[in-house]
Motif scaffolding. Structure first.
Motif, PDB file in Angstrom:
ATOM      1  N   GLU A 105     -13.850   3.995  -0.216  1.00  0.00           N
ATOM      2  CA  GLU A 105     -12.626   3.795  -1.007  1.00  0.00           C
ATOM      3  C   GLU A 105     -11.636   4.941  -0.762  1.00  0.00           C
ATOM      4  O   GLU A 105     -10.429   4.711  -0.628  1.00  0.00           O
ATOM      5  CB  GLU A 105     -12.968   3.703  -2.498  1.00  0.00           C
TER       6      GLU A 105
ATOM      7  N   GLN B 234     -10.192   4.523   2.749  1.00  0.00           N
ATOM      8  CA  GLN B 234      -9.263   3.394   2.775  1.00  0.00           C
ATOM      9  C   GLN B 234      -7.917   3.798   2.187  1.00  0.00           C
ATOM     10  O   GLN B 234      -6.858   3.381   2.686  1.00  0.00           O
ATOM     11  CB  GLN B 234      -9.855   2.210   2.007  1.00  0.00           C
ATOM     12  N   ARG B 235      -7.942   4.622   1.138  1.00  0.00           N
ATOM     13  CA  ARG B 235      -6.682   5.127   0.576  1.00  0.00           C
ATOM     14  C   ARG B 235      -5.952   5.991   1.599  1.00  0.00           C
ATOM     15  O   ARG B 235      -4.715   5.935   1.708  1.00  0.00           O
ATOM     16  CB  ARG B 235      -6.959   5.933  -0.696  1.00  0.00           C
ATOM     17  N   GLU B 236      -6.713   6.783   2.354  1.00  0.00           N
ATOM     18  CA  GLU B 236      -6.094   7.609   3.391  1.00  0.00           C
ATOM     19  C   GLU B 236      -5.450   6.736   4.469  1.00  0.00           C
ATOM     20  O   GLU B 236      -4.383   7.067   4.991  1.00  0.00           O
ATOM     21  CB  GLU B 236      -7.146   8.540   4.031  1.00  0.00           C
ATOM     22  N   ILE B 237      -6.099   5.630   4.776  1.00  0.00           N
ATOM     23  CA  ILE B 237      -5.530   4.693   5.764  1.00  0.00           C
ATOM     24  C   ILE B 237      -4.240   4.087   5.233  1.00  0.00           C
ATOM     25  O   ILE B 237      -3.219   4.027   5.940  1.00  0.00           O
ATOM     26  CB  ILE B 237      -6.559   3.586   6.098  1.00  0.00           C
ATOM     27  N   ASP B 238      -4.287   3.631   3.977  1.00  0.00           N
ATOM     28  CA  ASP B 238      -3.111   2.984   3.386  1.00  0.00           C
ATOM     29  C   ASP B 238      -1.932   3.946   3.248  1.00  0.00           C
ATOM     30  O   ASP B 238      -0.767   3.537   3.375  1.00  0.00           O
ATOM     31  CB  ASP B 238      -3.473   2.410   2.006  1.00  0.00           C
ATOM     32  N   GLU B 239      -2.228   5.206   2.996  1.00  0.00           N
ATOM     33  CA  GLU B 239      -1.163   6.185   2.735  1.00  0.00           C
ATOM     34  C   GLU B 239      -0.911   7.095   3.939  1.00  0.00           C
ATOM     35  O   GLU B 239      -0.200   8.109   3.819  1.00  0.00           O
ATOM     36  CB  GLU B 239      -1.542   7.041   1.516  1.00  0.00           C
TER      37      GLU B 239
ATOM     38  N   GLN C 233       0.822   6.920   6.769  1.00  0.00           N
ATOM     39  CA  GLN C 233       2.199   7.107   7.241  1.00  0.00           C
ATOM     40  C   GLN C 233       2.979   8.047   6.320  1.00  0.00           C
ATOM     41  O   GLN C 233       3.620   9.005   6.779  1.00  0.00           O
ATOM     42  CB  GLN C 233       2.916   5.757   7.339  1.00  0.00           C
ATOM     43  N   ASN C 234       2.933   7.781   5.006  1.00  0.00           N
ATOM     44  CA  ASN C 234       3.665   8.615   4.060  1.00  0.00           C
ATOM     45  C   ASN C 234       3.156  10.054   4.050  1.00  0.00           C
ATOM     46  O   ASN C 234       3.949  11.013   4.051  1.00  0.00           O
ATOM     47  CB  ASN C 234       3.561   8.027   2.646  1.00  0.00           C
TER      48      ASN C 234
ATOM     49  N   THR D 131     -15.188   2.269   8.280  1.00  0.00           N
ATOM     50  CA  THR D 131     -13.917   2.618   7.651  1.00  0.00           C
ATOM     51  C   THR D 131     -13.356   3.913   8.238  1.00  0.00           C
ATOM     52  O   THR D 131     -12.155   4.023   8.501  1.00  0.00           O
ATOM     53  CB  THR D 131     -14.081   2.763   6.127  1.00  0.00           C
TER      54      THR D 131
ATOM     55  N   LYS E 124     -11.864   3.217  11.531  1.00  0.00           N
ATOM     56  CA  LYS E 124     -10.528   2.639  11.396  1.00  0.00           C
ATOM     57  C   LYS E 124      -9.478   3.723  11.228  1.00  0.00           C
ATOM     58  O   LYS E 124      -8.388   3.663  11.828  1.00  0.00           O
ATOM     59  CB  LYS E 124     -10.487   1.669  10.205  1.00  0.00           C
ATOM     60  N   LEU E 125      -9.785   4.743  10.420  1.00  0.00           N
ATOM     61  CA  LEU E 125      -8.855   5.851  10.237  1.00  0.00           C
ATOM     62  C   LEU E 125      -8.662   6.609  11.543  1.00  0.00           C
ATOM     63  O   LEU E 125      -7.523   6.947  11.911  1.00  0.00           O
ATOM     64  CB  LEU E 125      -9.390   6.802   9.152  1.00  0.00           C
TER      65      LEU E 125
END
Length: 282
Positions: A47, A50-55, A57-58, A126, A129-130
């Motif tokens: 989890e 996954q947050r690191e992946i989602d964020e 770019q920012n 996961t 993926k990162l």
């Protein structure tokens, strides 16, 4: 008396069986708790990543705006419950933490060259993926560690530095690795060949020594014998028609009595002279 021994033996056997059974039940319970803790640890980790992946770019742009590269913590190494290769080998029930990288990396992380630590250590999908996300943006994912004041390693992290191109860095590391491997091959070859060359060189020196020494002994003893005879160091009752007739080893077979005393003098001198010149030339 025999009945007492049998009763005691039966009681002891029953208690030992009960103890073994209790130990097995305890091991099963420990293993179950370990798996539950590990699954919970895996859930928390995936989890977080996954947050690191989602964020990503920012966070990358924010870090760049502050003049920094983006560092993403992957694993805390200053806590208990991590699996190491030694624990894995000994099958200890202490691996309560989910490890997204190969256990050998955790064990030997103090001695690792992080420049060559690539994605082949990752065993978590996961995290992979990162890692792929970083390199797909042509940024080299550099592994690194943080240390406390005592020098103890605390965390393993991935660094995304926009100044380092993945393609350029990968090509550079591949060339460096190839050069290092070639150097190792040459070094190993030299280590194998050098003892053979040294052995061959020593044997050649011994051969050269004897090839030089034996003719020198012959001629030096012969000359010394003739000279000794010529200057009359030792008187001889025999008549010698020529100096060549006293040449060594001719006189050993034909007329040794004529120059026997001379030979006793010339032989050690001739050997010393021959040893000196043969050693020097070989």
């Amino acid at each position: 008396m025999g009945d007492l021994r049998l009763k005691a033996q039966e009681l002891l056997k029953n208690r030992q069986n009960e103890k073994e059974f209790d130990n097995k039940i305890e091991d099963i319970a420990k293993e179950k708790r370990m798996k539950e803790q590990k699954e919970e640890s895996k859930k928390i980790f995936t989890e977080k990543i996954q947050r690191e992946i989602d964020e990503f770019q920012n966070k990358l742009l924010q870090a760049a705006n502050h003049g920094k590269s983006l560092k993403i913590e992957i694993l805390r190494l200053d806590t208990d419950g991590l699996l190491s290769w030694w624990d894995e080998r000994e099958d200890k029930f202490i691996n309560t933490r989910y490890t997204p990288i190969k256990s050998g990396i955790v064990t030997f992380i103090d001695d690792i060259n992080f420049d060559f630590l690539t994605d082949d250590i990752i065993i978590d999908s996961t995290l992979q993926k990162l890692y792929n996300l970083i390199k797909d943006n042509d940024i080299y994912p550099q592994w690194g560690v943080t240390q406390n004041r005592d020098g103890k390693i605390e965390t393993l992290y991935l660094e995304a530095n926009p100044n380092i191109s993945y393609k350029e860095k990968k090509d550079s590391l591949d060339r460096e690795k190839s050069t290092t491997q070639r150097a190792l091959v040459v070094q190993n070859y030299q280590q194998r060949v050098q003892p053979q060359e040294e052995s061959g060189s020593k044997l050649e020196k011994v051969k050269n020594f004897f090839f030089i020494f034996l003719p020198l002994v012959y001629f030096s003893v012969m000359v010394l014998t003739i000279l000794s005879k010529a200057v009359g160091l030792v008187s001889s009752s025999s008549n010698v028609s020529s100096f060549i007739e006293v040449g060594w080893p001719y006189f050993l077979i034909k007329d040794f009595s004529t120059v026997g005393e001379l030979f006793i003098i010339s032989l050690p001198l001739g050997i010393l002279i021959s040893l000196y010149f043969a050693y020097k030339k070989s």
